[in-house]
Design an enzyme around this catalytic site. Structure first.
Site, PDB file in Angstrom:
ATOM      1  N   THR A 188       0.771  -1.235   0.099  1.00  0.00           N
ATOM      2  CA  THR A 188      -0.263   0.147  -0.068  1.00  0.00           C
ATOM      3  C   THR A 188       0.722   1.246   0.066  1.00  0.00           C
ATOM      4  OG1 THR A 188      -1.721  -1.172   1.141  1.00  0.00           O
ATOM      5  CG2 THR A 188      -1.717   1.324   1.685  1.00  0.00           C
ATOM      6  N   ARG A 216     -14.467  -6.488  -0.973  1.00  0.00           N
ATOM      7  CA  ARG A 216     -13.835  -6.412   0.447  1.00  0.00           C
ATOM      8  C   ARG A 216     -13.236  -5.084   0.423  1.00  0.00           C
ATOM      9  NH1 ARG A 216      -8.217  -4.666   2.222  1.00  0.00           N
ATOM     10  NH2 ARG A 216      -8.187  -5.279   4.238  1.00  0.00           N
ATOM     11  N   VAL A 217     -13.472  -4.279   1.494  1.00  0.00           N
ATOM     12  CA  VAL A 217     -12.779  -2.951   1.619  1.00  0.00           C
ATOM     13  C   VAL A 217     -11.893  -3.061   2.920  1.00  0.00           C
ATOM     14  CG1 VAL A 217     -13.217  -0.514   2.087  1.00  0.00           C
ATOM     15  CG2 VAL A 217     -14.480  -1.664   0.210  1.00  0.00           C
ATOM     16  N   GLY A 218     -11.008  -2.473   2.944  1.00  0.00           N
ATOM     17  CA  GLY A 218     -10.094  -2.421   4.242  1.00  0.00           C
ATOM     18  C   GLY A 218     -10.167  -1.017   4.933  1.00  0.00           C
ATOM     19  N   ASP A 219      -8.842  -0.557   5.446  1.00  0.00           N
ATOM     20  CA  ASP A 219      -8.905   0.726   6.076  1.00  0.00           C
ATOM     21  C   ASP A 219      -8.759   2.062   5.207  1.00  0.00           C
ATOM     22  OD1 ASP A 219      -6.418  -0.499   6.041  1.00  0.00           O
ATOM     23  OD2 ASP A 219      -5.608   1.362   6.640  1.00  0.00           O
ATOM     24  N   THR A 238      -0.735   1.857   6.948  1.00  0.00           N
ATOM     25  CA  THR A 238      -0.799   0.572   6.264  1.00  0.00           C
ATOM     26  C   THR A 238      -0.722  -0.675   7.170  1.00  0.00           C
ATOM     27  OG1 THR A 238       0.620  -0.877   4.676  1.00  0.00           O
ATOM     28  CG2 THR A 238       1.824   0.636   5.936  1.00  0.00           C
ATOM     29  N   GLY A 241      -5.905  -4.149   7.485  1.00  0.00           N
ATOM     30  CA  GLY A 241      -6.980  -3.382   7.288  1.00  0.00           C
ATOM     31  C   GLY A 241      -8.007  -3.358   8.276  1.00  0.00           C
TER      32      GLY A 241
HETATM   33  N1  ASP Z   1      -4.429  -1.832   4.793  1.00  0.00           N
HETATM   34  C1  ASP Z   1      -4.495  -2.346   3.555  1.00  0.00           C
HETATM   35  C2  ASP Z   1      -5.660  -3.013   3.485  1.00  0.00           C
HETATM   36  O1  ASP Z   1      -6.225  -3.821   4.082  1.00  0.00           O
HETATM   37  C3  ASP Z   1      -3.509  -3.295   3.206  1.00  0.00           C
HETATM   38  C4  ASP Z   1      -2.058  -2.992   3.255  1.00  0.00           C
HETATM   39  O2  ASP Z   1      -1.753  -1.616   3.950  1.00  0.00           O
HETATM   40  O3  ASP Z   1      -1.105  -3.704   3.078  1.00  0.00           O
HETATM   41  O4  ASP Z   1      -6.177  -3.007   2.428  1.00  0.00           O
END
Ligand code: ASP
Length: 322
Positions: A188, A216-219, A238, A241
């Site tokens: 990321t 799927r959606v992360g942070d 990063t 998430g």
């Molecule tokens: N935080 C990101 C997510 O979960 C992945 C990452 O930072 O490597 O989508």
């Protein structure tokens, strides 16, 4: 729970650009390409400085990281279980608290630029758009769409083919497969900046976790989690998430800075707390990293084995480390 926490205070008074190219266990073999990508982005950020405030600088810098295939964002992003690149990004202006975010987009080469456009042009103050809605907004703004195939690089196609074959062998009858618990290098990208007038901004962009379920959606596109900026602090995060969203990592750093902690102490404490509070799928405490800039200091901290980062200030010129 013991964590291996690393951190570094970033020197530089006045204007400062601090970027990251993701945390996790970045393999030695890709170190060089990460350095090239960081260097390219910092050069672009430096060029952007002439015409832009912090908001424009972080947007331009992250757009270069999205274009570089070393990172898990834009072109070169990791693929979901359908073999599709699905991208998330968010950007925030510390002066106005305006933000823009897009998520689960499949046809945007530069999600961060669309998020930036939403920040000022979202009809009725809409600030977050998902999937097709984000793409239609971009199109209406005269921004180019790309085919999903244009976002896929050979390295990620090969990773997908390998993981898909393994997952199908392990779970022959499931259509919704588990994601990967070992992320390897899920790179990321993000940037935070303090401009010549002291304004702060943050941006984050990602392809998410490898082999994620579609949708799927992360942070990363969530304000307060994967990014945050106000007049006291700008943060880009990063890592895991789901955990970062649960603890509101970027906002938790802000609260520590607001109550007197330095950028480095705030980042260290917030990451340690997340590690103690939340388990990641591998059963260990959740790990991650963040970059932080305040009006008077800046820092990077991470609980993953590595974190690619770089910075530029008038005093230090361009520097990076992985
Ligand atoms: N935080 C990101 C997510 O979960 C992945 C990452 O930072 O490597 O989508």
């Amino acid at each position: 729970m013991a964590t291996s926490l690393q951190s570094e205070q970033i020197e530089g008074d006045g204007s400062l650009l601090l970027i990251h190219g993701g945390a996790w266990d970045i393999p030695d073999a890709v170190m060089e390409t990460h350095r090239d990508g960081l260097q390219e982005a910092l050069d672009a950020g430096r060029a952007s400085w002439e015409q832009n405030s912090a908001l424009g600088i972080v947007t331009d810098t992250v757009a270069v990281l999205e274009a570089h295939t070393a990172f898990n964002a834009g072109h070169g992003a990791m693929l979901n279980q359908d073999g599709t690149a699905e991208l998330d990004a968010g950007v925030m202006d510390g002066e106005t608290l305006d933000y823009g975010a897009v998520m689960a987009t499949q046809r945007l080469a530069h999600p961060v630029r669309v998020a930036r456009r939403l920040l000022t042009e979202g009809e009725g103050r809409v600030r977050m758009l998902a999937g097709d809605g984000a793409e239609r907004f971009a199109e209406a703004q005269g921004m180019d769409l790309v085919s999903n195939a244009e976002l896929i690089c050979p390295r990620e196609q090969q990773r997908y083919d390998r993981v898909r074959a393994e997952a199908e062998a392990d779970h022959p009858s499931r259509s919704f497969l588990p994601g990967l618990s070992n992320l390897g290098g899920a790179d990321t990208v993000g940037a935070v900046a303090r401009d010549d007038s002291g304004r702060l901004a943050a941006a984050t962009s990602t392809g998410g976790t490898p082999f994620k379920p579609p949708g799927r959606v992360g942070d990363s596109p969530l304000p307060g989690a994967g990014f945050y900026a106000d007049d006291r602090v700008a943060v880009s995060a990063t890592g895991w998430g789901e955990a970062i969203a649960a603890v509101g990592l970027a906002r938790s750093v802000q609260e520590r800075v607001r109550t007197g902690a330095s950028a480095e102490a705030a980042a260290r404490r917030s990451l340690t707390r997340m590690h103690e509070q939340i388990a990641s799928p591998d059963g260990e405490g959740a790990t991650g990293g963040c970059i932080v800039v305040t009006p008077s200091d800046a820092a990077v901290a991470f609980t993953t084995p590595r974190m690619a980062r770089g910075w530029y200030s008038a005093q230090t010129d361009v520097q990076w480390a992985v």
